[in-house]
Design an enzyme around this catalytic site. Structure first.
Site, PDB file in Angstrom:
ATOM      1  N   GLN A 216       0.841  -1.199   0.000  1.00 48.74           N
ATOM      2  CA  GLN A 216       0.000   0.000   0.000  1.00 48.74           C
ATOM      3  C   GLN A 216       0.874   1.247   0.000  1.00 48.74           C
ATOM      4  OE1 GLN A 216      -3.218  -0.039  -0.285  1.00 48.74           O
ATOM      5  NE2 GLN A 216      -3.931  -2.021   0.434  1.00 48.74           N
ATOM      6  N   TYR A 245      -6.174 -12.206  -2.277  1.00 46.87           N
ATOM      7  CA  TYR A 245      -5.439 -11.111  -2.905  1.00 46.87           C
ATOM      8  C   TYR A 245      -4.510 -10.498  -1.846  1.00 46.87           C
ATOM      9  CZ  TYR A 245      -9.687 -11.436  -5.786  1.00 46.87           C
ATOM     10  OH  TYR A 245     -10.747 -11.866  -6.535  1.00 46.87           O
ATOM     11  N   ASP A 314      -9.281  -8.321  -0.957  1.00 48.73           N
ATOM     12  CA  ASP A 314      -8.722  -7.004  -1.287  1.00 48.73           C
ATOM     13  C   ASP A 314      -8.295  -7.010  -2.748  1.00 48.73           C
ATOM     14  OD1 ASP A 314      -7.534  -4.543  -1.243  1.00 48.73           O
ATOM     15  OD2 ASP A 314      -5.920  -5.071   0.126  1.00 48.73           O
ATOM     16  N   CYS A 341     -10.404  -0.617  -3.662  1.00 50.26           N
ATOM     17  CA  CYS A 341      -9.846   0.685  -4.050  1.00 50.26           C
ATOM     18  C   CYS A 341     -10.637   1.269  -5.217  1.00 50.26           C
ATOM     19  CB  CYS A 341      -8.371   0.565  -4.389  1.00 50.26           C
ATOM     20  SG  CYS A 341      -8.033  -0.653  -5.653  1.00 50.26           S
TER      21      CYS A 341
HETATM   22  N1  SAH Z   1      -4.007  -7.171   0.483  1.00 49.94           N
HETATM   23  C1  SAH Z   1      -2.761  -6.676   0.001  1.00 49.94           C
HETATM   24  C2  SAH Z   1      -2.695  -6.483  -1.510  1.00 49.94           C
HETATM   25  C3  SAH Z   1      -3.870  -5.821  -2.156  1.00 49.94           C
HETATM   26  S1  SAH Z   1      -3.623  -5.285  -3.831  1.00 49.94           S
HETATM   27  C4  SAH Z   1      -2.384  -5.402   0.726  1.00 49.94           C
HETATM   28  O1  SAH Z   1      -3.190  -4.799   1.413  1.00 49.94           O
HETATM   29  O2  SAH Z   1      -1.225  -4.991   0.619  1.00 49.94           O
HETATM   30  C5  SAH Z   1      -4.312  -6.521  -4.764  1.00 49.94           C
HETATM   31  C6  SAH Z   1      -3.425  -7.758  -4.904  1.00 49.94           C
HETATM   32  O3  SAH Z   1      -4.165  -8.694  -5.693  1.00 49.94           O
HETATM   33  C7  SAH Z   1      -2.107  -7.535  -5.606  1.00 49.94           C
HETATM   34  O4  SAH Z   1      -1.068  -8.018  -4.792  1.00 49.94           O
HETATM   35  C8  SAH Z   1      -2.225  -8.371  -6.889  1.00 49.94           C
HETATM   36  O5  SAH Z   1      -0.996  -8.967  -7.271  1.00 49.94           O
HETATM   37  C9  SAH Z   1      -3.228  -9.416  -6.473  1.00 49.94           C
HETATM   38  N2  SAH Z   1      -4.020 -10.054  -7.552  1.00 49.94           N
HETATM   39  C10 SAH Z   1      -4.475  -9.502  -8.703  1.00 49.94           C
HETATM   40  N3  SAH Z   1      -5.226 -10.390  -9.381  1.00 49.94           N
HETATM   41  C11 SAH Z   1      -5.279 -11.518  -8.639  1.00 49.94           C
HETATM   42  C12 SAH Z   1      -5.912 -12.780  -8.802  1.00 49.94           C
HETATM   43  N4  SAH Z   1      -6.643 -13.057  -9.873  1.00 49.94           N
HETATM   44  N5  SAH Z   1      -5.748 -13.703  -7.842  1.00 49.94           N
HETATM   45  C13 SAH Z   1      -4.997 -13.450  -6.741  1.00 49.94           C
HETATM   46  N6  SAH Z   1      -4.376 -12.263  -6.536  1.00 49.94           N
HETATM   47  C14 SAH Z   1      -4.495 -11.315  -7.470  1.00 49.94           C
END
Ligand code: SAH
Length: 477
Positions: A216, A245, A314, A341
């Site tokens: 973030q 995610y 997320d 977001c």
């Molecule tokens: N929860 C974490 C990251 C959120 S951002 C935090 O708060 O830091 C969203 C994340 O989803 C990213 O790391 C991205 O790589 C991941 N992502 C995107 N598409 C995805 C999918 N189909 N399956 C799993 N993860 C995914």
């Protein structure tokens, strides 16, 4: 003579990164609140947006693109909105100040080392982008030089000069990107100074962050967001939790001590690798991370009949795919904490979850992670209908006396509202006193002093009026 007001950023018109450089912060919050309310109110209650006390320079990940411009030589900046024209930027309202200084030094060193800026059209030149990541709590700094080809001439001297100017840099990497792409980072990476990653501390946990991992950008508000996530999850230590995610595992690891088991899933390989290291270094033995598509992974869990109590999700801006939402409904956790977001895709997914299953949105809270921009982060609690959890609304002891007549907003919401709008804190006692005055507390014994003689502090007129404003806002009076 009064100076003409030109706004706080000289390139505001061209850059497109900010939307609200001339809009007072309170107004920005109001605009965002209304946007979320409009999108989500049909699903449930939207609480007041949580803003920042000091909203400028919050971005701890800063990127600049290089270009050659006649008369100026190498310039660093950002792409003009919806184009690949580079707008030179000297300082930015959003970005961490130190990161901005480092970018300036890379630019000036490139000039003195006669390193050419990469030209996207011809593929000629070397220096393409720079990415700086700053650990908010640790102060560790990563510099990623994105080059069109792998060799940086006079590499040692370049590193020495850059570190001399900025001794706080802890690691430098070269990333090679020679493709015609709008992605900043390419696949190949080489550590040329330090350990190749930075660490930061969030919610008391230490996290390893690689160049390509998502982290973030606003650390201060991330803590606020995660605290809210933990509050919504209401973990007791007995729950199996999915962190979907999960990035480098920040949410899952920040709640691991309050859960029986945490399962994290994430698509990005580097992020998962970081998450595994992070689990180990934080001594979290009840957490496992998997590299997979979140939808596919959850579907597999549903097919295996796995039991999950709470799911944190997320997703990226595009929201979740149907496959994920369907699997979520099949797994049927008691609570879903959805962090988003992008309010539009959030609303779309909420519609799917609430129409196609027994979930109800209990509450949503916007959190301002991206001041001065249009970005809006929201966190939503969904609970299963027709279960006990459905009525688990968090109540403070002081609120146990509430009667139906005053069920509109909680004391916390009133406090948040007053704080957001005036910067002043008001106590539950004062709120109760004002409510009593306004005739919306029926129980006469609420918060009475323990004995006749004991004195209670009395709400000042100023705070009384502010609380009344809040009560009016929540349509309680
Ligand atoms: N929860 C974490 C990251 C959120 S951002 C935090 O708060 O830091 C969203 C994340 O989803 C990213 O790391 C991205 O790589 C991941 N992502 C995107 N598409 C995805 C999918 N189909 N399956 C799993 N993860 C995914």
């Amino acid at each position: 003579m009064e100076k003409k007001k030109t706004g706080v950023c000289p390139v505001a018109g061209k850059c497109g990164g900010c939307r609200y450089t001339d809009t007072p912060y309170k107004k920005q919050l109001k605009i965002k609140q209304e946007r979320v309310e409009n999108l989500l109110k049909e699903y449930g209650r939207v609480k007041s947006i949580i803003g920042m006390e000091e909203p400028a320079h919050y971005r701890n990940k800063v990127h600049a693109v290089f270009a050659f411009q006649k008369g100026k030589g190498v310039v660093s900046g950002i792409y003009q909105e919806k184009s690949h024209r580079v707008v030179a930027v000297e300082g930015c309202l959003l970005e961490n100040g130190k990161a901005g200084e480092i970018i300036g030094s890379v630019r000036e060193l490139a000039k003195s080392f006669k390193i050419k800026a990469y030209d996207e059209d011809s593929g000629y030149g070397l220096l393409r982008h720079v990415l700086v990541r700053v650990g908010h709590a640790t102060g560790e700094i990563m510099v990623v030089l994105v080059l069109g080809s792998p060799i940086l001439p006079s590499k040692k001297n370049f590193i020495r000069e850059l570190c001399k100017l900025h001794p706080e840099i802890t690691t430098i990497l070269i990333n090679v990107n020679n493709k015609k792409t709008s992605m900043v980072l390419g696949d190949r990476e080489q550590v040329i100074y330090g350990k190749g990653y930075i660490e930061d501390v969030l919610c008391g946990k230490r996290f390893k962050i690689s160049a390509k991992s998502f982290y973030q950008v606003n650390a201060v508000q991330t803590e606020t967001l995660y605290r809210k996530a933990a509050q919504y999850a209401k973990l007791t230590g007995k729950e199996t939790v999915v962190d979907a995610y999960c990035g480098i595992g920040t949410i899952g690891l920040s709640v691991a001590e309050r859960a029986k088991k945490v399962i994290g899933v994430e698509l990005n390989k580097d992020a998962v690798r970081d998450a595994v290291v992070n689990a180990k270094s934080n001594g979290a033995k009840n957490v496992d991370f998997y590299q997979n598509d979140a939808g596919r992974f959850l579907t597999q869990m549903a097919e295996a009949g796995e039991k999950v109590d709470v799911v944190f999700m997320d997703p990226p801006r595009s929201g979740s795919k149907k496959e994920f939402l369907d699997a979520l409904i099949r797994i049927s956790p008691k609570r879903i904490v959805y962090i988003s977001c992008e309010p539009e895709t959030l609303a779309r997914d909420l519609q799917y979850l609430t129409k196609n299953s027994g979930y109800r949105m209990e509450e949503a809270t916007p959190v301002d992670m991206f001041p001065f921009t249009e970005g809006i982060e929201s966190i939503v609690l969904l609970s299963k209908l027709h279960t006990k959890q459905n009525i688990e609304v968090e109540l403070e002891m002081s609120e146990m006396d509430l009667t139906a007549a005053e069920s509109k907003a909680t004391y916390e919401e009133i406090k948040d509202y007053v704080l957001e709008h005036t910067g002043l804190k008001v106590s539950s006692l004062y709120i109760a006193q004002v409510k009593q005055k306004c005739g919306i507390i029926e129980r006469a014994n609420y918060n009475l002093p323990k004995s006749e003689k004991s004195r209670q502090p009395k709400c000042s007129l100023e705070k009384e009026l502010l609380i009344e404003d809040a009560l009016r806002h929540f349509k309680m009076i």
